[in-house]
Design an enzyme around this catalytic site. Structure first.
Site, PDB file in Angstrom:
ATOM      1  N   LYS A  14       0.623  -1.186   0.085  1.00  0.00           N
ATOM      2  CA  LYS A  14      -0.061  -0.023   0.107  1.00  0.00           C
ATOM      3  C   LYS A  14       0.886   1.020   0.068  1.00  0.00           C
ATOM      4  O   LYS A  14       0.630   2.174  -0.676  1.00  0.00           O
ATOM      5  CB  LYS A  14      -0.981   0.171   1.372  1.00  0.00           C
ATOM      6  CG  LYS A  14      -2.138  -1.028   1.230  1.00  0.00           C
ATOM      7  CD  LYS A  14      -2.683  -1.137   2.371  1.00  0.00           C
ATOM      8  CE  LYS A  14      -2.252  -1.084   3.730  1.00  0.00           C
ATOM      9  NZ  LYS A  14      -1.472  -2.501   4.108  1.00  0.00           N
ATOM     10  N   ARG A  89     -10.275   0.580   8.127  1.00  0.00           N
ATOM     11  CA  ARG A  89      -9.714  -0.684   8.496  1.00  0.00           C
ATOM     12  C   ARG A  89     -10.731  -1.519   9.215  1.00  0.00           C
ATOM     13  O   ARG A  89     -10.623  -2.757   9.554  1.00  0.00           O
ATOM     14  CB  ARG A  89      -8.639  -0.595   9.542  1.00  0.00           C
ATOM     15  CG  ARG A  89      -7.166  -0.889   8.820  1.00  0.00           C
ATOM     16  CD  ARG A  89      -6.104  -0.473   9.733  1.00  0.00           C
ATOM     17  NE  ARG A  89      -4.994  -1.652   9.469  1.00  0.00           N
ATOM     18  CZ  ARG A  89      -3.836  -0.957   8.970  1.00  0.00           C
ATOM     19  NH1 ARG A  89      -3.916   0.198   8.565  1.00  0.00           N
ATOM     20  NH2 ARG A  89      -2.765  -1.663   9.045  1.00  0.00           N
ATOM     21  N   ARG A 128      11.794  -6.551   5.817  1.00  0.00           N
ATOM     22  CA  ARG A 128      11.841  -5.314   6.247  1.00  0.00           C
ATOM     23  C   ARG A 128      12.446  -5.072   7.656  1.00  0.00           C
ATOM     24  O   ARG A 128      13.042  -4.273   8.334  1.00  0.00           O
ATOM     25  CB  ARG A 128      10.521  -4.663   6.065  1.00  0.00           C
ATOM     26  CG  ARG A 128      10.783  -2.950   6.184  1.00  0.00           C
ATOM     27  CD  ARG A 128       9.394  -2.288   6.006  1.00  0.00           C
ATOM     28  NE  ARG A 128       8.162  -2.816   6.818  1.00  0.00           N
ATOM     29  CZ  ARG A 128       7.020  -2.509   6.562  1.00  0.00           C
ATOM     30  NH1 ARG A 128       6.786  -1.614   5.389  1.00  0.00           N
ATOM     31  NH2 ARG A 128       6.142  -3.007   7.502  1.00  0.00           N
ATOM     32  N   ARG A 134      11.073  -1.710  11.712  1.00  0.00           N
ATOM     33  CA  ARG A 134       9.781  -1.205  12.340  1.00  0.00           C
ATOM     34  C   ARG A 134       9.385  -2.343  13.338  1.00  0.00           C
ATOM     35  O   ARG A 134       9.385  -3.393  13.083  1.00  0.00           O
ATOM     36  CB  ARG A 134       8.846  -1.206  11.190  1.00  0.00           C
ATOM     37  CG  ARG A 134       7.799   0.119  11.251  1.00  0.00           C
ATOM     38  CD  ARG A 134       6.998   0.060   9.983  1.00  0.00           C
ATOM     39  NE  ARG A 134       5.922  -0.722  10.175  1.00  0.00           N
ATOM     40  CZ  ARG A 134       4.675  -0.482   9.334  1.00  0.00           C
ATOM     41  NH1 ARG A 134       4.801   0.176   8.265  1.00  0.00           N
ATOM     42  NH2 ARG A 134       3.507  -1.130   9.764  1.00  0.00           N
ATOM     43  N   ARG A 145      -1.133  -9.234  13.109  1.00  0.00           N
ATOM     44  CA  ARG A 145      -1.391  -7.978  12.039  1.00  0.00           C
ATOM     45  C   ARG A 145      -2.233  -8.720  11.133  1.00  0.00           C
ATOM     46  O   ARG A 145      -3.447  -8.414  10.667  1.00  0.00           O
ATOM     47  CB  ARG A 145      -0.295  -7.390  11.635  1.00  0.00           C
ATOM     48  CG  ARG A 145       0.434  -6.295  12.358  1.00  0.00           C
ATOM     49  CD  ARG A 145       1.411  -6.048  12.155  1.00  0.00           C
ATOM     50  NE  ARG A 145       1.863  -5.187  10.869  1.00  0.00           N
ATOM     51  CZ  ARG A 145       2.976  -5.280  10.172  1.00  0.00           C
ATOM     52  NH1 ARG A 145       4.173  -5.442  10.653  1.00  0.00           N
ATOM     53  NH2 ARG A 145       3.090  -4.554   8.970  1.00  0.00           N
TER      54      ARG A 145
HETATM   55  P1  AP5 Z   1       4.729  -1.605   1.884  1.00  0.00           P
HETATM   56  O1  AP5 Z   1       4.628  -0.930   0.823  1.00  0.00           O
HETATM   57  O2  AP5 Z   1       5.253  -0.964   3.272  1.00  0.00           O
HETATM   58  O3  AP5 Z   1       3.168  -2.238   2.177  1.00  0.00           O
HETATM   59  P2  AP5 Z   1       2.128  -1.863   3.077  1.00  0.00           P
HETATM   60  O4  AP5 Z   1       0.657  -2.410   2.777  1.00  0.00           O
HETATM   61  O5  AP5 Z   1       2.147  -0.444   3.197  1.00  0.00           O
HETATM   62  O6  AP5 Z   1       2.558  -2.473   4.586  1.00  0.00           O
HETATM   63  P3  AP5 Z   1       2.349  -2.020   6.028  1.00  0.00           P
HETATM   64  O7  AP5 Z   1       3.299  -2.687   6.761  1.00  0.00           O
HETATM   65  O8  AP5 Z   1       2.727  -0.465   6.211  1.00  0.00           O
HETATM   66  O9  AP5 Z   1       1.043  -2.457   6.217  1.00  0.00           O
HETATM   67  P4  AP5 Z   1       0.130  -2.309   7.610  1.00  0.00           P
HETATM   68  O10 AP5 Z   1      -1.248  -2.112   7.102  1.00  0.00           O
HETATM   69  O11 AP5 Z   1       0.470  -3.528   8.668  1.00  0.00           O
HETATM   70  O12 AP5 Z   1       0.802  -0.863   8.341  1.00  0.00           O
HETATM   71  P5  AP5 Z   1       0.132   0.414   8.741  1.00  0.00           P
HETATM   72  O13 AP5 Z   1       1.259   1.373   9.031  1.00  0.00           O
HETATM   73  O14 AP5 Z   1      -1.127   0.864   7.874  1.00  0.00           O
HETATM   74  O15 AP5 Z   1       5.482  -2.868   1.500  1.00  0.00           O
HETATM   75  C1  AP5 Z   1       5.982  -3.929   2.683  1.00  0.00           C
HETATM   76  C2  AP5 Z   1       7.347  -4.413   2.341  1.00  0.00           C
HETATM   77  O16 AP5 Z   1       7.347  -4.874   0.914  1.00  0.00           O
HETATM   78  C3  AP5 Z   1       8.453  -3.123   2.081  1.00  0.00           C
HETATM   79  O17 AP5 Z   1       9.647  -3.661   2.711  1.00  0.00           O
HETATM   80  C4  AP5 Z   1       8.547  -3.029   0.511  1.00  0.00           C
HETATM   81  O18 AP5 Z   1       9.641  -2.661   0.367  1.00  0.00           O
HETATM   82  C5  AP5 Z   1       8.111  -4.366   0.023  1.00  0.00           C
HETATM   83  N1  AP5 Z   1       7.456  -4.431  -1.152  1.00  0.00           N
HETATM   84  C6  AP5 Z   1       6.587  -3.680  -1.687  1.00  0.00           C
HETATM   85  N2  AP5 Z   1       6.159  -4.018  -2.919  1.00  0.00           N
HETATM   86  C7  AP5 Z   1       6.965  -5.095  -3.256  1.00  0.00           C
HETATM   87  C8  AP5 Z   1       6.964  -5.992  -4.186  1.00  0.00           C
HETATM   88  N3  AP5 Z   1       6.075  -5.728  -5.489  1.00  0.00           N
HETATM   89  N4  AP5 Z   1       7.782  -6.820  -4.336  1.00  0.00           N
HETATM   90  C9  AP5 Z   1       8.673  -7.265  -3.153  1.00  0.00           C
HETATM   91  N5  AP5 Z   1       8.321  -6.439  -2.376  1.00  0.00           N
HETATM   92  C10 AP5 Z   1       7.730  -5.420  -2.150  1.00  0.00           C
HETATM   93  O19 AP5 Z   1      -0.483   0.247  10.131  1.00  0.00           O
HETATM   94  C11 AP5 Z   1       0.487  -0.154  11.148  1.00  0.00           C
HETATM   95  C12 AP5 Z   1      -0.509  -0.304  12.500  1.00  0.00           C
HETATM   96  O20 AP5 Z   1      -0.823   1.154  12.979  1.00  0.00           O
HETATM   97  C13 AP5 Z   1      -1.712  -1.113  12.421  1.00  0.00           C
HETATM   98  O21 AP5 Z   1      -1.203  -2.626  12.831  1.00  0.00           O
HETATM   99  C14 AP5 Z   1      -2.546  -0.653  13.692  1.00  0.00           C
HETATM  100  O22 AP5 Z   1      -2.232  -0.983  14.505  1.00  0.00           O
HETATM  101  C15 AP5 Z   1      -2.382   0.970  13.439  1.00  0.00           C
HETATM  102  N6  AP5 Z   1      -3.358   1.476  12.427  1.00  0.00           N
HETATM  103  C16 AP5 Z   1      -2.908   2.134  11.305  1.00  0.00           C
HETATM  104  N7  AP5 Z   1      -4.279   2.455  10.516  1.00  0.00           N
HETATM  105  C17 AP5 Z   1      -5.108   2.375  11.359  1.00  0.00           C
HETATM  106  C18 AP5 Z   1      -6.551   2.403  11.343  1.00  0.00           C
HETATM  107  N8  AP5 Z   1      -7.290   3.098  10.352  1.00  0.00           N
HETATM  108  N9  AP5 Z   1      -7.345   1.959  12.162  1.00  0.00           N
HETATM  109  C19 AP5 Z   1      -6.674   1.262  13.404  1.00  0.00           C
HETATM  110  N10 AP5 Z   1      -5.504   1.133  13.658  1.00  0.00           N
HETATM  111  C20 AP5 Z   1      -4.577   1.594  12.600  1.00  0.00           C
HETATM  112 MG    MG Z   2       2.166   0.906   4.859  1.00  0.00          MG
END
Ligand code: AP5
Ligand code: MG
Length: 191
Positions: A14, A89, A128, A134, A145
């Site tokens: 994402k 979410r 990562r 992270r 997660r």
């Molecule tokens: P990346 O692009 O970072 O993927 P992502 O989907 O953004 O993954 P996140 O780890 O950010 O997801 P998340 O939903 O758990 O985290 P968030 O910050 O939203 O890519 C991931 C990895 O893969 C990277 O190393 C990248 O380089 C690699 N990659 C990318 N594309 C690739 C490809 N094509 N091939 C190979 N490798 C690739 O949320 C974190 C926490 O915050 C949650 O757990 C929750 O506690 C809280 N939170 C956030 N939003 C909310 C909400 N709306 N409601 C409640 N709690 C929330």
């Molecule tokens: Mg992300």
């Protein structure tokens, strides 16, 4: 306005695809995860609260993230559109987002769901975790997660499918391959 939800499990890409979308379409990027990590870094009260949930891989309460979003809208009134990354979410967040957009005479145009299997997701996040550290990229937290995603977040797909807005995209391949799949979806629509 062009309002996109970039949807998918943890590690589905994402954030990576959001960066490319911003460059091409000049949208305002709203990542609730990035906002919360910034709060944690600055040792705010909100950060302290969020950290308790994030380190366990659980969702921060709906009311907290919905308030954050409401405030962001107020601060970016002239945006040409938004990309919502990691929000909504839960169904409650999805309904709240729709209501906030209606108030501004706009709506979500399209929901891009990046489809990646659990083995690849886990592999990406562990990798990562080893490099950037992270603190939710540990094997145990990744597991929770993913569980939280399937239980609380993936039901939103049905919500958006019923509205005719859900487009599933194969999230495997190179970053550029995936982006060109997304571009095709966005560019063929008449917004
Ligand atoms: P990346 O692009 O970072 O993927 P992502 O989907 O953004 O993954 P996140 O780890 O950010 O997801 P998340 O939903 O758990 O985290 P968030 O910050 O939203 O890519 C991931 C990895 O893969 C990277 O190393 C990248 O380089 C690699 N990659 C990318 N594309 C690739 C490809 N094509 N091939 C190979 N490798 C690739 O949320 C974190 C926490 O915050 C949650 O757990 C929750 O506690 C809280 N939170 C956030 N939003 C909310 C909400 N709306 N409601 C409640 N709690 C929330
Ligand atoms: Mg992300």
């Amino acid at each position: 306005m062009l309002n996109i939800v970039i949807f998918g499990a943890p590690g589905s890409g994402k954030g990576t695809q959001s960066q490319k979308l911003i460059e091409k379409y000049h949208l305002t990027h709203i990542s609730t995860g990035d906002i919360l990590r910034n709060e944690i870094e600055h040792h705010t009260k909100l950060g302290e609260l969020a950290n308790k949930y994030m380190t366990k891989g659980q969702l921060v309460p709906d009311s907290v993230v919905i308030d954050i979003l409401d405030e962001l809208f107020v601060h970016n009134p002239d945006s040409v559109g938004y990309i919502f990354d990691g929000f909504p979410r839960t169904l409650t967040q999805g309904e709240a987002l729709d209501a906030m957009l209606v108030k501004r005479n706009t709506a979500i145009n399209v929901v891009i769901s990046l489809e990646v299997d659990d083995d690849h997701l886990t592999e990406r996040l562990i990798k990562r975790g080893e490099i950037s550290g992270r603190n939710d990229d540990t094997p145990e937290t990744i597991k929770s997660r993913l569980q939280v995603y399937y239980q609380q977040t993936s039901p939103l797909k049905e919500y958006y499918a019923e509205q005719g807005k859900l487009v599933k995209i194969d999230g495997l391949g190179t970053v550029d391959d995936i982006f060109s799949r997304i571009e095709k979806v966005i560019d063929k629509r008449d917004y």
